[in-house]
Design a protein around this motif. Structure first.
Motif, PDB file in Angstrom:
ATOM      1  N   ARG A 112       0.762  -1.059  -0.079  1.00  0.00           N
ATOM      2  CA  ARG A 112      -0.068  -0.091   0.004  1.00  0.00           C
ATOM      3  C   ARG A 112       1.058   1.178   0.153  1.00  0.00           C
ATOM      4  O   ARG A 112       0.651   2.075  -0.703  1.00  0.00           O
ATOM      5  CB  ARG A 112      -0.934  -0.072   1.293  1.00  0.00           C
ATOM      6  CG  ARG A 112      -1.978   1.316   1.247  1.00  0.00           C
ATOM      7  CD  ARG A 112      -2.601   1.244   2.605  1.00  0.00           C
ATOM      8  NE  ARG A 112      -3.515   0.027   2.779  1.00  0.00           N
ATOM      9  CZ  ARG A 112      -4.909   0.300   2.199  1.00  0.00           C
ATOM     10  NH1 ARG A 112      -4.983   1.616   1.548  1.00  0.00           N
ATOM     11  NH2 ARG A 112      -5.689  -0.646   2.087  1.00  0.00           N
TER      12      ARG A 112
ATOM     13  N   SER B  58      -7.346  -6.641   2.247  1.00  0.00           N
ATOM     14  CA  SER B  58      -8.099  -5.738   2.989  1.00  0.00           C
ATOM     15  C   SER B  58      -7.086  -4.592   3.452  1.00  0.00           C
ATOM     16  O   SER B  58      -7.202  -3.518   3.253  1.00  0.00           O
ATOM     17  CB  SER B  58      -8.764  -6.309   4.057  1.00  0.00           C
ATOM     18  OG  SER B  58      -9.810  -7.250   3.905  1.00  0.00           O
TER      19      SER B  58
ATOM     20  N   GLY C 119      -5.113  -3.297  -0.230  1.00  0.00           N
ATOM     21  CA  GLY C 119      -6.206  -2.530  -1.094  1.00  0.00           C
ATOM     22  C   GLY C 119      -6.005  -2.910  -2.483  1.00  0.00           C
ATOM     23  O   GLY C 119      -5.310  -4.061  -2.750  1.00  0.00           O
TER      24      GLY C 119
END
Length: 372
Positions: free
Chosen positions: A238, A262, A265
């Motif tokens: 991320r 999760s 992303g």
């Protein structure tokens, strides 16, 4: 009255000698990370074990005895794992489905071995666990999962073939699992003539890995192999995406959890990892999948390995005709057990023979086998 009393004593002696002193129940402890950063793996172990016990009990149990599951949380922490192991031993439990993290299984195994408790890990892959057990003569330490050295031998040649010309970095989280896996992959690559531009450890549990990303970027890294867990990997991906920095990430089996997507992303897209062939598509898991569907749980990752561990322990007790852990372990080393993941056979160290692996890819928030 004397004759009846003598008969009762004889019956009790028979139960004790065969290991079935609590004739109505056999307890299997599930030990794993029920809380903490990798709690999703603990949930997999718990659900797998509980549904396996449910199915066994529905079909008559084991030699007339029902299977009872008790759950213990080690939070993937070595100190807590030792405390949990001591608690399991003091409770008189003789069988353990766990631990998940190698850093927990290795120290925990010493406690179980001393007490002659059969520990069978459905997830720990560091070779040191069963290597040490073999050196010490601990026959009750086993695992129903492939070792890191087998995983490294599988993936090293593949990385060389597909990314050998790229700038490769190898990172790890300093854990027994993460560093152990990174080291065997590094050895496999180096042995094949591929040298990484960067090899180092990072501190697990941090929230900001910008410095790590900057280090990779400054070295021009195009391919990263990371030995560790999904939380750190997701944050790295991320935070790299925040800098518009793209590279190919590859990891080991710890990435088989929806929590990776999760955390990472959209940056999870295209991430690769190794994992044993997915049993969810096989006939052997058909009935188990129906069970999981009833409770609304997708048996990803290590779920079916935990299910298979309970099946294997139960079958070992049945074939040994005893709930004595040493007798069960001895029996399992000389037989093949049919499980939800297919037939399972163990070597003399207590490792499964001939483990297989697939390469998986994350796409659209889910993972599947990479088409090759």
């Amino acid at each position: 009255m004397k004759r009846e009393y003598a008969y009762q004593l004889s019956a009790l002696a028979l139960l004790v000698s065969t290991g079935f002193a609590s004739a109505a129940e056999i307890t299997i402890a599930v030990a794993g990370p029920m809380t903490g950063p990798v709690a999703s793996i603990g949930e997999q172990l718990k659900n797998g074990a509980e549904l396996a016990a449910q199915a066994i009990n529905k079909n008559g149990g084991v030699n007339g005895n029902t299977i009872k599951i008790v759950v213990h949380d080690d939070a993937c922490d070595p100190k807590q794992a030792v405390a949990i192991a001591n608690r399991i031993v003091s409770d008189g439990v003789k069988f353990v489905d766990g631990h998940a993290c190698s850093g927990s299984s290795i120290p925990g195994s010493e406690v179980y071995a001393e007490a002659d408790v059969l520990m069978m890990s459905p997830a720990s892959s560091n070779p040191a666990m069963t290597d040490k057990a073999a050196e010490q003569g601990w026959t009750t330490i086993m695992r129903l999962y492939g070792r890191d050295d087998a995983q490294g031998r599988f993936i090293g040649p593949w990385i060389k073939q597909n990314f050998g010309a790229k700038k490769i970095a190898i990172l790890h989280d300093k854990s027994a699992y993460g560093k152990g896996l990174a080291d065997v992959v590094r050895a496999s690559l180096n042995g094949a003539g591929v040298k990484e531009v960067l090899y180092e450890g990072l501190n697990a549990g941090e929230k900001d890995y910008t410095a790590v990303v900057n280090r990779l970027k400054s070295q021009g890294v195009e391919f990263l192999y990371f030995g560790g867990y999904h939380t750190e990997a997701g944050l790295i991906m991320r935070q790299a995406a925040d800098q518009n920095y793209k590279f190919q990430l590859m990891m080991g089996d710890s990435l088989a959890t929806p929590e990776f997507a999760s955390v990472a992303g959209p940056a999870a897209e295209g991430t690769l990892f190794t994992f044993p062939p997915d049993a969810r598509g096989s006939e052997t898991a058909k009935e188990a999948l129906a069970q999981f569907k009833q409770i609304g749980f997708e048996p990803e990752g290590f779920t079916l390995f935990s299910y298979a561990t309970v099946q294997t322990i139960a079958e070992g007790i049945k074939r040994a005709g005893s709930a004595d852990p040493k007798a069960v372990a001895k029996t399992l080393r000389s037989t093949t057990v049919d499980t939800v993941i297919g037939p399972v056979t163990f070597d003399q160290k207590g490792d499964i023979k001939d483990p297989k692996y697939d390469i998986n890819v994350w796409k659209g928030g889910a993972y599947s086998k990479l088409a090759q």
